[in-house]
Structure formats: C-alpha cells, structure tokens
Design a protein around this motif. Structure first.
Motif, PDB file in Angstrom:
ATOM      1  N   THR A  85       0.830  -1.214   0.000  1.00 14.42           N
ATOM      2  CA  THR A  85       0.000   0.000   0.000  1.00 14.42           C
ATOM      3  C   THR A  85       0.862   1.261   0.000  1.00 14.42           C
ATOM      4  N   ALA A  86       2.154   1.062  -0.013  1.00 15.07           N
ATOM      5  CA  ALA A  86       3.030   2.219   0.190  1.00 15.07           C
ATOM      6  C   ALA A  86       3.780   2.673  -1.058  1.00 15.07           C
ATOM      7  N   SER A  87       3.932   1.785  -2.027  1.00 18.82           N
ATOM      8  CA  SER A  87       4.914   2.107  -3.073  1.00 18.82           C
ATOM      9  C   SER A  87       4.474   3.226  -4.008  1.00 18.82           C
ATOM     10  N   GLY A  88       3.144   3.435  -4.206  1.00 26.48           N
ATOM     11  CA  GLY A  88       2.744   4.499  -5.119  1.00 26.48           C
ATOM     12  C   GLY A  88       2.856   4.091  -6.571  1.00 26.48           C
ATOM     13  N   ALA A  89       3.368   2.932  -6.806  1.00 30.75           N
ATOM     14  CA  ALA A  89       3.458   2.468  -8.188  1.00 30.75           C
ATOM     15  C   ALA A  89       2.073   2.071  -8.664  1.00 30.75           C
ATOM     16  N   THR A  90       1.866   2.129  -9.986  1.00 26.87           N
ATOM     17  CA  THR A  90       0.531   1.796 -10.496  1.00 26.87           C
ATOM     18  C   THR A  90       0.637   0.722 -11.572  1.00 26.87           C
ATOM     19  N   LYS A  91      -0.529   0.137 -11.846  1.00 27.55           N
ATOM     20  CA  LYS A  91      -0.637  -0.845 -12.928  1.00 27.55           C
ATOM     21  C   LYS A  91      -1.897  -0.524 -13.717  1.00 27.55           C
ATOM     22  N   PRO A  92      -1.943  -0.955 -14.947  1.00 21.86           N
ATOM     23  CA  PRO A  92      -3.160  -0.696 -15.715  1.00 21.86           C
ATOM     24  C   PRO A  92      -4.280  -1.642 -15.270  1.00 21.86           C
ATOM     25  N   ALA A  93      -5.530  -1.130 -15.378  1.00 16.56           N
ATOM     26  CA  ALA A  93      -6.697  -1.948 -15.047  1.00 16.56           C
ATOM     27  C   ALA A  93      -7.819  -1.587 -16.003  1.00 16.56           C
ATOM     28  N   THR A  94      -8.533  -2.630 -16.460  1.00 11.35           N
ATOM     29  CA  THR A  94      -9.684  -2.380 -17.328  1.00 11.35           C
ATOM     30  C   THR A  94     -10.932  -2.366 -16.470  1.00 11.35           C
ATOM     31  N   VAL A  95     -11.796  -1.390 -16.696  1.00  7.12           N
ATOM     32  CA  VAL A  95     -13.050  -1.322 -15.940  1.00  7.12           C
ATOM     33  C   VAL A  95     -14.196  -1.808 -16.809  1.00  7.12           C
ATOM     34  N   GLU A  96     -15.355  -1.938 -16.192  1.00 14.85           N
ATOM     35  CA  GLU A  96     -16.494  -2.583 -16.843  1.00 14.85           C
ATOM     36  C   GLU A  96     -16.946  -1.902 -18.130  1.00 14.85           C
ATOM     37  N   THR A  97     -16.597  -0.626 -18.303  1.00 12.62           N
ATOM     38  CA  THR A  97     -16.993   0.064 -19.532  1.00 12.62           C
ATOM     39  C   THR A  97     -16.012  -0.207 -20.664  1.00 12.62           C
ATOM     40  N   GLY A  98     -14.891  -0.837 -20.320  1.00 15.01           N
ATOM     41  CA  GLY A  98     -13.873  -1.071 -21.329  1.00 15.01           C
ATOM     42  C   GLY A  98     -12.733  -0.077 -21.257  1.00 15.01           C
ATOM     43  N   ALA A  99     -12.903   0.969 -20.455  1.00 13.94           N
ATOM     44  CA  ALA A  99     -11.822   1.955 -20.325  1.00 13.94           C
ATOM     45  C   ALA A  99     -10.676   1.373 -19.516  1.00 13.94           C
ATOM     46  N   VAL A 100      -9.469   1.841 -19.792  1.00  5.87           N
ATOM     47  CA  VAL A 100      -8.283   1.389 -19.057  1.00  5.87           C
ATOM     48  C   VAL A 100      -7.771   2.556 -18.224  1.00  5.87           C
ATOM     49  N   ILE A 101      -7.591   2.305 -16.916  1.00  2.00           N
ATOM     50  CA  ILE A 101      -7.080   3.377 -16.040  1.00  2.00           C
ATOM     51  C   ILE A 101      -5.873   2.839 -15.268  1.00  2.00           C
ATOM     52  N   LYS A 102      -5.189   3.754 -14.581  1.00  2.00           N
ATOM     53  CA  LYS A 102      -4.074   3.326 -13.744  1.00  2.00           C
ATOM     54  C   LYS A 102      -4.599   3.207 -12.318  1.00  2.00           C
ATOM     55  N   ASP A 142     -12.450   9.829 -10.976  1.00  2.00           N
ATOM     56  CA  ASP A 142     -12.795  11.221 -11.283  1.00  2.00           C
ATOM     57  C   ASP A 142     -12.886  11.326 -12.814  1.00  2.00           C
ATOM     58  N   THR A 143     -14.100  11.521 -13.328  1.00  6.79           N
ATOM     59  CA  THR A 143     -14.282  11.486 -14.786  1.00  6.79           C
ATOM     60  C   THR A 143     -13.635  12.674 -15.486  1.00  6.79           C
ATOM     61  N   ARG A 144     -13.330  13.719 -14.726  1.00  2.62           N
ATOM     62  CA  ARG A 144     -12.752  14.903 -15.364  1.00  2.62           C
ATOM     63  C   ARG A 144     -11.272  14.681 -15.676  1.00  2.62           C
ATOM     64  N   THR A 145     -10.643  13.814 -14.907  1.00  3.87           N
ATOM     65  CA  THR A 145      -9.221  13.553 -15.145  1.00  3.87           C
ATOM     66  C   THR A 145      -8.974  12.120 -15.607  1.00  3.87           C
ATOM     67  N   GLY A 146      -9.976  11.250 -15.412  1.00  2.74           N
ATOM     68  CA  GLY A 146      -9.793   9.838 -15.754  1.00  2.74           C
ATOM     69  C   GLY A 146      -8.914   9.116 -14.745  1.00  2.74           C
ATOM     70  N   GLU A 147      -8.803   9.668 -13.546  1.00  2.00           N
ATOM     71  CA  GLU A 147      -7.896   9.098 -12.558  1.00  2.00           C
ATOM     72  C   GLU A 147      -8.615   8.355 -11.434  1.00  2.00           C
ATOM     73  N   TYR A 148      -7.938   7.319 -10.957  1.00  2.00           N
ATOM     74  CA  TYR A 148      -8.407   6.561  -9.803  1.00  2.00           C
ATOM     75  C   TYR A 148      -8.422   7.485  -8.590  1.00  2.00           C
ATOM     76  N   VAL A 149      -9.485   7.393  -7.792  1.00  2.00           N
ATOM     77  CA  VAL A 149      -9.557   8.194  -6.573  1.00  2.00           C
ATOM     78  C   VAL A 149      -9.411   7.315  -5.338  1.00  2.00           C
ATOM     79  N   SER A 150     -10.222   6.224  -5.325  1.00  2.00           N
ATOM     80  CA  SER A 150     -10.179   5.347  -4.148  1.00  2.00           C
ATOM     81  C   SER A 150     -10.926   4.063  -4.479  1.00  2.00           C
ATOM     82  N   ARG A 151     -10.824   3.107  -3.583  1.00  2.00           N
ATOM     83  CA  ARG A 151     -11.646   1.911  -3.703  1.00  2.00           C
ATOM     84  C   ARG A 151     -13.028   2.235  -3.150  1.00  2.00           C
TER      85      ARG A 151
END
Lengths: 320, 189
Positions: B146-163, B177-186
C-alpha cells in the motif's frame, strides 16, 4: 448590495498623492488651476460620444443641460477671454462607456498652453509623467508610422478593401457597415495598440478625418495635429494643437450632426458659446486631456479601473 | 431564435456564430477615447470546444443559439449511438460517438448525465464527476503493497483502461474522477 468601496485605502492615498504631484507640477510652471461648471447648455457633436442630458424642470424641456464629456469647451472660452495657461482636474461623464477601462463618470486632467506646438506639449507630458510614474520619456511615432511598423498597412493609402480584409481576418464582424475611420479604429485598438509595448508611446498626426477639434496640417496626405498617449498599451490622454477657426469648427460640428442624422441618432445642442469664443479669437495653443483614473491604474499597477474608483458603475445594483 | 444586442452580452450567453452554438466566456468594451465602440468577445464553441474571438460593433445584435442543459439518464449504446432518456417525460435522445466523446469511458446504465442540447439535439455529454466502476481485468498486485505508489493498468467494466495502485484487485469497485480519468479510491459496496 455591497456598500463597501471597490478601491481600498492604498488607492485613496495614491490618488491624493497623485493630485498633489500634479498641482505642484503646474504651480511650478505658472499654469493656473481653473474651475468650470459640469453642466452646460451645449455639448459635443461627436457621433461616438454620448452626453448625458439632464432634464430642465424649470423650462420643462427634456434636454435642458448636459453633463460635460470634458471641460474642453468651457476652458477654451476662458482662453479666449485671456486666461493664459490653465489646467483643471474634474469629473467627466460619458454614457455607454462601461468596462474594465471605462466608467460612466471618470476624472480628467485637462490643460492648455498658449504658444505651445504639439511637440512642446509632448515634452511637457514627458515631464509630467516622469513625476507621476517615474518613467522615461516616451517614444514618438506618427499614426502612419506605427501602422506600418506594427501591422504593415498604410492607414492613409492602403484603401478600404485592404483595411477591411485585415479587420475581418482579425475577427471583426460587420466591418462593411463601418466607415473608414471605424475600420481604422478597430485595427488600431485590436492590432496596433496591444503591440505598443511597455513604456510611454505618443502617436501623433492622426488622419485628417479624425481631427476632432485639432488643426489640420495640409499635405500629402493632410494630417490632424493630434496626439494620443499610451502607457503599456493603455490609452491615457488625447491632445491637440487647437483649431482656431470658428468657421471650420462649425463645419465639423455640422458634419457630425449629419452623420448622426444618417445613423438615426439624437441631435445634441451645438455649443454656440464656444463658436462665439473662437470668433472672438483663441490664442494659438495646444492642450491635453488625461484620464486620472487610467493614470492611477498605472501608478498602482492594476488592470481594471474599478480598482481605482471608490464606487464604480459595477458597484451599483443590477450591474454584473 | 431571439437576437441579443451587445448591451446584453454577458458570460454564459449562448450565441450562434458561423452556424455553431457558442457560449460567451469574456466580453470587453474596447473603445478609443474618440472613436467607434466595440465589444470584444471570447466564446467557447460548444460543438468543437474551441475558444474563438470575435469583435462586434457596440449596439449590433447577434443571433442567440437555442442551447440548454438537461439531466438525462443513460440507457444503453448500440455501438453507433448512445441512448439517453428524460426520467420524467421518457423522451429519448440519441447521441453519436463524437458527441459522447470521452464520456463513453465512464457511462454505466442508469447513470444520470448532463446533456447539452442545441435545437433539441445533444451536442455534448458530461458524465457525473465521479463514478464507481468494477475492475474487470488487472494483474494481481503485490499483497499488502500500500506504500509504493506504483501503479498498474486496469480495465473497468466500460472497457476503459485506467491506472490503479498495485493493491487493487479484479472484481473490486473503484471511484474514478471522470474529469481527469484518474483513480480516486476503492469503493466498498
């Protein structure tokens, strides 16, 4: 509604200080401070300046008197009466002029020097601005030269189609309905003025068709002995070698009225007392009208006139 | 459509410029002391999103654009058109891919979006600011990292790929956050 002033104590103090500097400047040069009324029977005929009329409840006529758009007409009557060099710091009123550099009511410094040429006038403005802004002498360019240098067009000879084409390319809509001066006004304000650069600029020898009350110098082409002063691209002042000929001035007033009639605009009352003063005889002189609020914007380094006015138009109800 | 005089110009006013609906974002009086008054206007073209500049003679009129924003519920898409419905009138509005734009990455059935209509037709779709979407594919992360801050790609149910952070797993729901396309939280259901 917010009762508080738009400009704060810094601006109040800067204004008081500026007025003190200006008064000291003219006192040292033996220019007399005068006072003329804000209300007058006649007003400007310029189709681009909209005077505010005050109803005359005594006679019951609608346009009894006008709030002055500048003290020019009254001060010229003083000059004709032998006043010698004079100055005045006073309110001026122009309707339909509201924006980040405009307020319906604003403050003008206006002064006249008998015997001065346009060049003498610019020298004196250099001295005044050096005291107010601690700046260097301004660069001096003719209207024609500055158009050449900055947008590669000759305002006198390029011809309407070329000027209109450039204006349209720069985003002007409906330029075809403007007269040639209107197109030049667009090109000047949108393309030339923003490129004047930092420091003071004097643009002199305006097209003869934009002479207003300045004298016209014959030549190829004839030019108006008129000068405008800009500080970092902000218009600060307008000056003339004054037109002395009453017949010529009346002709210009009538031309203005004809233009107004053609545009379905109101016909303001011509200032006959000014024409009579010119008939009596105005000494050869040159004069400047400078926007104190605009100068204060430059002193304080702010971008909007609202920041130097205590209660601008925008502070009144139903404004943005 | 009504015309507006330059005296009525203000931010947010919708005008028709060269056939496109545009919204005023800046309006300035430009007037030399002794000369013609102009209104210098900056507008956003609501179809292209580009900012344009125009100058009008003060007092002139410009045609208004019939533009309004409404909340519509996203129904489904058939690959060519995305279908939205007004929840009260049940009126349906189709929007093609160009109009939906980036929003197609975030739309889940029944989400309520803000649709800009011009002459009654959608010209842009704005999804909710935040959406919760399930991760349908991602590589397993290092357990407890939970500490490294590194990311991996993930596909979501709409087909979009986010980090996403490494600790996020397939099957989990995440807030985006749809305005940036970024992961916010679980998101915990």
């Amino acid at each position: 509604m917010n009762w508080r002033p738009s400009a704060g104590p810094g601006a109040w103090r800067a204004r008081a200080q500026l007025l003190e500097v200006i008064r000291g400047f003219f006192k040292a040069r033996s220019v007399l401070e005068v006072h003329t009324p804000l209300l007058a029977f006649g007003t400007v005929t310029d189709p681009h300046i909209h005077s505010i009329a005050v109803p005359d409840t005594v006679t019951g006529t609608d346009h009894g008197l006008y709030l002055q758009t500048s003290p020019e007409f009254a001060m010229k009557r003083l000059l004709a009466a032998g006043s010698g060099p004079i100055y005045q710091i006073c309110p001026a009123f122009r309707d339909r002029e509201r924006g980040s550099h405009h307020n319906t009511e604003f403050t003008l410094l206006e002064w006249y020097q008998p015997g001065f040429s346009l060049e003498d006038l610019m020298d004196e403005m250099d001295d005044l601005l050096a005291e107010c802004l601690n700046c260097e002498a301004g660069k001096r360019l003719s209207y024609r030269q500055v158009f050449y240098d900055l947008i590669e067009l000759d305002p006198h000879n390029a011809g309407r189609p070329a000027l209109l084409r450039r204006a349209t390319a720069l985003g002007l809509v409906g330029g075809g309905e403007l007269d040639d001066n209107g197109i030049l006004d667009f090109l000047f304000t949108h393309a030339v003025q923003p490129q004047l650069g930092t420091g003071i600029s004097y643009i002199f020898d305006y097209p003869a068709s934009q002479a207003a009350l300045s004298r016209i110098l014959k030549g190829q082409p004839p030019v108006a002995r008129r000068v405008e002063v800009f500080s970092d691209g902000l218009e600060l002042a307008n000056g003339y070698e004054e037109l002395l000929d009453a017949i010529e001035l009346r002709a210009r007033f009538e031309q203005d009225l004809a233009l107004r009639a053609a545009m379905g605009m109101q016909q303001p009352r011509v200032d006959e007392s000014l024409l009579e003063a010119l008939e009596h005889g105005l000494p050869e002189c040159a004069g400047f009208a400078l926007g104190i609020d605009r100068l204060l914007m430059r002193v304080l380094g702010v971008d909007t006139i609202q920041q130097v006015l205590s209660f601008p138009d925008t502070s009144m109800p139903n404004q943005e | 459509m009504a015309s507006y005089s330059t005296n009525e110009f203000k931010n947010g006013l919708k005008l028709l410029i060269d056939g496109d609906p545009c919204s005023i974002i800046d309006n300035e009086l430009v007037k030399p002391g002794k000369g013609q008054a102009f209104n210098r206007v900056r507008l956003r073209n609501l179809k292209t999103s580009r900012v344009i500049e125009r100058t009008y003679k003060s007092g002139d009129s410009v045609e208004g654009a019939d533009v309004m924003e409404i909340n519509l519920q996203y129904l489904y898409n058939d690959g060519e058109q995305w279908h939205f419905m007004h929840e009260e009138s049940f009126e349906q509005y189709p929007a093609d891919e160009g109009v939906v734009g980036d929003a197609k990455n975030w739309l889940k059935e029944q989400d309520v979006c803000v649709i800009t209509l011009w002459n009654g037709h959608p010209i842009s779709v704005t999804p909710p600011n935040f959406v919760a979407l399930e991760i349908t594919q991602t590589d397993p992360g290092v357990r407890g990292d939970t500490a490294s801050g590194a990311t991996k790609p993930a596909t979501v149910e709409t087909g979009a790929v986010i980090k996403v952070p490494l600790f996020v797993d397939e099957g989990e729901k995440v807030k985006i956050d749809t305005r940036t396309g970024e992961y916010v939280s679980r998101v915990k259901d």
